[in-house]
Design a protein around this motif. Structure first.
Motif, PDB file in Angstrom:
ATOM      1  N   VAL A  32       7.879   7.264  57.309  1.00 23.91           N
ATOM      2  CA  VAL A  32       9.481   7.340  56.841  1.00 23.91           C
ATOM      3  C   VAL A  32       9.998   8.586  57.337  1.00 23.91           C
ATOM      4  O   VAL A  32       9.551   9.573  56.875  1.00 23.91           O
ATOM      5  N   ILE A  33      11.181   8.571  57.889  1.00 24.70           N
ATOM      6  CA  ILE A  33      11.876   9.735  58.307  1.00 24.70           C
ATOM      7  C   ILE A  33      13.441   9.729  58.122  1.00 24.70           C
ATOM      8  O   ILE A  33      14.139   9.154  58.865  1.00 24.70           O
ATOM      9  N   HIS A  71      14.482  14.155  68.504  1.00 25.99           N
ATOM     10  CA  HIS A  71      13.073  13.678  69.292  1.00 25.99           C
ATOM     11  C   HIS A  71      12.255  12.542  68.558  1.00 25.99           C
ATOM     12  O   HIS A  71      11.753  11.697  69.062  1.00 25.99           O
ATOM     13  N   LEU A  72      12.122  12.845  67.259  1.00 25.66           N
ATOM     14  CA  LEU A  72      11.495  11.753  66.452  1.00 25.66           C
ATOM     15  C   LEU A  72      12.238  10.405  66.337  1.00 25.66           C
ATOM     16  O   LEU A  72      11.552   9.353  66.392  1.00 25.66           O
ATOM     17  N   SER A  73      13.590  10.317  66.572  1.00 25.58           N
ATOM     18  CA  SER A  73      14.315   9.018  66.504  1.00 25.58           C
ATOM     19  C   SER A  73      13.946   8.339  67.843  1.00 25.58           C
ATOM     20  O   SER A  73      13.688   7.172  67.971  1.00 25.58           O
ATOM     21  N   GLU A  74      13.736   9.052  68.758  1.00 24.22           N
ATOM     22  CA  GLU A  74      13.333   8.804  70.430  1.00 24.22           C
ATOM     23  C   GLU A  74      11.790   7.954  70.329  1.00 24.22           C
ATOM     24  O   GLU A  74      11.624   6.921  70.644  1.00 24.22           O
ATOM     25  N   VAL A  75      10.864   8.701  69.785  1.00 26.85           N
ATOM     26  CA  VAL A  75       9.614   8.182  69.679  1.00 26.85           C
ATOM     27  C   VAL A  75       9.523   6.824  68.961  1.00 26.85           C
ATOM     28  O   VAL A  75       8.655   6.189  69.384  1.00 26.85           O
ATOM     29  N   ILE A  76      10.207   6.958  67.734  1.00 24.29           N
ATOM     30  CA  ILE A  76      10.193   5.715  66.965  1.00 24.29           C
ATOM     31  C   ILE A  76      10.741   4.686  67.703  1.00 24.29           C
ATOM     32  O   ILE A  76      10.127   3.609  68.111  1.00 24.29           O
ATOM     33  N   ALA A 129       7.096   3.720  62.550  1.00 18.64           N
ATOM     34  CA  ALA A 129       7.750   4.530  61.483  1.00 18.64           C
ATOM     35  C   ALA A 129       9.105   4.068  61.553  1.00 18.64           C
ATOM     36  O   ALA A 129       9.677   3.495  62.371  1.00 18.64           O
ATOM     37  N   GLU A 130       9.657   4.085  60.146  1.00 21.70           N
ATOM     38  CA  GLU A 130      11.213   3.846  59.928  1.00 21.70           C
ATOM     39  C   GLU A 130      11.861   4.950  59.956  1.00 21.70           C
ATOM     40  O   GLU A 130      11.736   6.083  59.119  1.00 21.70           O
ATOM     41  N   PHE A 131      13.062   5.139  60.996  1.00 20.04           N
ATOM     42  CA  PHE A 131      13.949   6.384  60.833  1.00 20.04           C
ATOM     43  C   PHE A 131      15.131   5.776  60.258  1.00 20.04           C
ATOM     44  O   PHE A 131      15.995   4.863  60.652  1.00 20.04           O
ATOM     45  N   VAL A 132      15.636   6.589  59.147  1.00 18.21           N
ATOM     46  CA  VAL A 132      16.530   6.248  58.414  1.00 18.21           C
ATOM     47  C   VAL A 132      17.872   7.145  58.414  1.00 18.21           C
ATOM     48  O   VAL A 132      17.836   8.389  58.238  1.00 18.21           O
ATOM     49  N   PRO A 133      18.795   6.663  59.320  1.00 17.80           N
ATOM     50  CA  PRO A 133      19.875   7.580  59.824  1.00 17.80           C
ATOM     51  C   PRO A 133      20.866   7.485  58.503  1.00 17.80           C
ATOM     52  O   PRO A 133      21.903   6.833  58.384  1.00 17.80           O
ATOM     53  N   VAL A 134      20.579   8.417  57.607  1.00 16.16           N
ATOM     54  CA  VAL A 134      21.457   8.621  56.214  1.00 16.16           C
ATOM     55  C   VAL A 134      22.702   9.174  56.522  1.00 16.16           C
ATOM     56  O   VAL A 134      23.198   9.685  57.504  1.00 16.16           O
ATOM     57  N   GLU A 135      23.632   8.964  55.447  1.00 13.25           N
ATOM     58  CA  GLU A 135      25.251   9.554  55.690  1.00 13.25           C
ATOM     59  C   GLU A 135      25.203  11.007  55.281  1.00 13.25           C
ATOM     60  O   GLU A 135      26.215  11.509  55.517  1.00 13.25           O
ATOM     61  N   SER A 136      24.102  11.561  54.603  1.00 11.37           N
ATOM     62  CA  SER A 136      24.336  12.931  54.277  1.00 11.37           C
ATOM     63  C   SER A 136      22.906  13.733  53.939  1.00 11.37           C
ATOM     64  O   SER A 136      21.748  12.795  53.933  1.00 11.37           O
ATOM     65  N   GLU A 137      22.674  14.821  54.093  1.00  7.36           N
ATOM     66  CA  GLU A 137      21.507  15.562  53.519  1.00  7.36           C
ATOM     67  C   GLU A 137      20.952  15.275  52.225  1.00  7.36           C
ATOM     68  O   GLU A 137      19.897  15.107  51.863  1.00  7.36           O
ATOM     69  N   HIS A 138      22.168  14.923  51.323  1.00  4.83           N
ATOM     70  CA  HIS A 138      21.812  14.556  49.841  1.00  4.83           C
ATOM     71  C   HIS A 138      21.259  13.292  50.009  1.00  4.83           C
ATOM     72  O   HIS A 138      20.013  13.194  49.403  1.00  4.83           O
ATOM     73  N   ALA A 139      21.623  12.315  50.826  1.00  4.75           N
ATOM     74  CA  ALA A 139      21.062  11.186  50.839  1.00  4.75           C
ATOM     75  C   ALA A 139      19.609  11.005  51.495  1.00  4.75           C
ATOM     76  O   ALA A 139      18.885  10.421  51.126  1.00  4.75           O
ATOM     77  N   ALA A 140      19.434  11.959  52.280  1.00  4.77           N
ATOM     78  CA  ALA A 140      18.383  11.955  53.435  1.00  4.77           C
ATOM     79  C   ALA A 140      17.237  12.442  52.225  1.00  4.77           C
ATOM     80  O   ALA A 140      15.896  11.702  52.109  1.00  4.77           O
ATOM     81  N   MET A 141      17.364  13.629  51.427  1.00  7.81           N
ATOM     82  CA  MET A 141      16.191  13.935  50.354  1.00  7.81           C
ATOM     83  C   MET A 141      16.119  12.784  49.521  1.00  7.81           C
ATOM     84  O   MET A 141      15.160  12.719  48.820  1.00  7.81           O
ATOM     85  N   SER A 142      17.245  11.871  49.014  1.00  6.91           N
ATOM     86  CA  SER A 142      17.006  11.028  47.890  1.00  6.91           C
ATOM     87  C   SER A 142      16.102   9.837  48.493  1.00  6.91           C
ATOM     88  O   SER A 142      15.322   9.483  47.909  1.00  6.91           O
ATOM     89  N   ALA A 173       4.870   6.123  51.111  1.00  2.91           N
ATOM     90  CA  ALA A 173       4.975   6.260  52.530  1.00  2.91           C
ATOM     91  C   ALA A 173       4.801   7.495  52.895  1.00  2.91           C
ATOM     92  O   ALA A 173       5.121   8.562  52.293  1.00  2.91           O
ATOM     93  N   ARG A 174       4.139   8.110  53.998  1.00  3.09           N
ATOM     94  CA  ARG A 174       3.938   9.446  54.566  1.00  3.09           C
ATOM     95  C   ARG A 174       5.515   9.915  54.944  1.00  3.09           C
ATOM     96  O   ARG A 174       6.101   9.146  55.796  1.00  3.09           O
TER      97      ARG A 174
END
Ligand code: SF4
Ligand code: SF4
Lengths: 392, 97
Positions: A24-25, A39-44, A51-64, A74-75
């Motif tokens: 998960v990214i 680059h990682l979103s491309e390879v996914i 893997a799952e690429f989660v295009p979150v709405e902010s960095e706060h959401a990214a780390m959550s 999940a790695r």
């Protein structure tokens, strides 16, 4: 078989994440980190990694989201810089005590104001005490290798802690270097699948993140701190096995021409490369100067640093961060504490350099060594000096 | 409050501070700090169960006759049930002493 290629360092780091077979990214773009997650979103998207690429709405959401996916077993990887890292801050303190082995690349960049997209270490130093293991890479090869090492160490059941690999924005992240990329078989040999000690599983429910009432809060904090300190052994073991397999040895503290040095420059990150050139220049002139590089910043390798500093009389410690109102920079303060009242310890002078992308040249390093030598004879008023700042 | 001093140290605290036993919140007597309690007027009650749905501590239990009763071990006296009851059948009264 490993292959040596010319590659942008951000992409090389992203390739390491791909080879780590990440699950998960969750990520949000910010300069100068963007190329990594792009680059990682491309390879996914291309199906090169499942893997799952989660295009979150902010960095706060990214780390959550990272916390949640790591808790589910999940790695997990993400990357950030500067203001983005600061927006994550509230959540950054959580995966440490909760023992989530998230791996993050922090592409170091200055903080506003004034707005700056360029490199220094203010972002990570403002988040120094988040309780993650933290390493610094000097080169593209190190960025690639240390990323694999980070997954290996963070997820080790004896550690189970989040880990950051720091790379300097632009001066390292955006340059094209020769990097030896390991093959999938080689990476699989080094990095076993992620098997967490506990994970969120409806068939075996547990509670993660309960309230820590005053009767247990101190114990929880000490347990986390002790786990972080104890990770040292696994960090070293991870580097040793990396060297055994691939021939490149990493150490918590690295030295360059330091054996008989009287003055030692102390650096962290990619400016160490320029510092080595400066040491060569000074050695050619007959000056007894050497270099000590801090690769492992947290947990701080005190004994290794003392050993590396050897019998040097003077340390010229470079900080890439100016903490307003402080006695000196964070690395300077760390080393002054380490050596306080230790018999025969060196005199320590602190130089703040390379703020907001200002180049730190060979001449600047020579200036620091000369100034530290002069300060050892005549104590300066302040414990630090901002190198190259215009006094007018 | 349990005497945690006697049982938990930093070496014995659970990994990541996780609570390994599901449903353990029943052990947490949220009624401990109550300063007021709900009293139900069965004359007005229509057995709709709104109080049971809204209670944040799941303190309500339905009895065989269909009425709802409060378990005071868990009722913290927040007053939400009284506020939500469509028949104004619940009155909040102060705890004595
Ligand atoms: S007062 Fe609050 S806690 Fe008590 S029964 Fe009503 S809703 Fe539940
Ligand atoms: S909300 Fe009021 S009317 Fe409905 S069951 Fe509860 S007490 Fe009775």
């Amino acid at each position: 078989m490993a292959k040596r290629v010319g590659i942008e360092v951000s992409i090389a780091l992203a390739e390491a994440v791909k080879l780590a077979n990440v699950d998960v990214i969750p990520a949000y773009p910010i300069t100068p980190q963007t190329h990594i997650v792009e680059h990682l979103s491309e390879v996914i998207a291309n199906g090169e990694v499942d893997a799952e690429f989660v295009p979150v709405e902010s960095e706060h959401a990214a780390m959550s989201c990272c916390c949640g996916s790591s808790a589910a077993g999940a790695r997990t990887f993400t990357s950030s810089s500067s203001q983005g890292l600061l927006l994550m801050s509230e959540i950054l303190f959580i995966p440490g005590p909760m023992r989530f082995p998230i791996v993050m690349a922090v592409v170091n960049r200055a903080l506003s104001a004034p707005i700056s997209i360029w490199n220094d270490h203010q972002d990570i130093m403002s988040q120094r005490d988040i309780g993650w293991i933290q390493t610094f890479a000097d080169t593209g090869q190190e960025a690639f290798d240390l990323t694999l090492h980070a997954f290996r160490v963070a997820e080790d059941r004896r550690v189970s802690l989040p880990m950051i690999v720091n790379i300097d924005g632009f001066t390292l992240s955006h340059v094209v270097e020769a990097v030896e990329l390991l093959s999938q078989e080689e990476v699989d040999q080094y990095l076993p699948p992620f098997k967490p000690r506990y994970r969120l599983d409806p068939r075996k429910p547990i509670t993660m993140g309960p309230v820590g009432i005053p009767e247990v809060y101190s114990e929880a904090k000490v347990a986390h701190n002790e786990a972080l300190k104890a990770s040292r052994r696994v960090i070293l073991q991870g580097w040793k096995e990396f060297a055994d397999l691939f021939g490149r040895q990493y150490n918590p503290i690295e030295t360059y021409r330091s054996e008989d040095a009287e003055v030692l420059l102390v650096t962290m990150g990619s400016i160490s490369e320029t510092a080595m050139t400066a040491i060569d220049t000074m050695r050619d002139k007959g000056q007894k100067a050497g270099l000590v590089k801090i690769r492992l910043w947290r947990p701080f390798p005190g004994p290794e640093f003392r050993k590396a500093a050897g019998k040097a009389k003077i340390l010229a410690v470079v900080d890439r961060c100016l903490p307003p109102g402080a006695i000196c920079g964070p690395v300077g303060a760390e080393l002054r504490s380490l050596f306080y009242k230790v018999p025969g310890s060196p005199k320590i002078f602190n130089f703040i350099a390379g703020l907001g992308g200002r180049d730190v040249t060979v001449e600047r390093f020579e200036e620091m060594v000369d100034k530290a030598t002069a300060f050892a004879k005549k104590r300066p008023k302040e414990l630090y000096e901002v190198i190259g700042v215009r006094e007018k | 409050m349990a005497n945690t001093d006697a049982i938990i140290g930093w070496k014995t605290i659970t990994f990541g501070c996780h609570v390994m036993e599901p449903g353990s919140s029943v052990k947490f007597r949220t009624g401990d700090w109550r300063s007021q309690r709900p009293v139900i007027d069965k004359e007005k009650c229509i057995k709709c169960g709104i109080c049971w749905i809204y209670c944040p501590d799941m303190a309500y239990i339905q009895t065989e006759d269909g009425f709802f009763e409060v378990n005071l071990e868990y009722c913290k006296g927040c007053g939400i049930c009284a506020h939500e009851c469509p028949k104004n059948a619940i009155t909040i009264v102060p705890e004595e002493g």
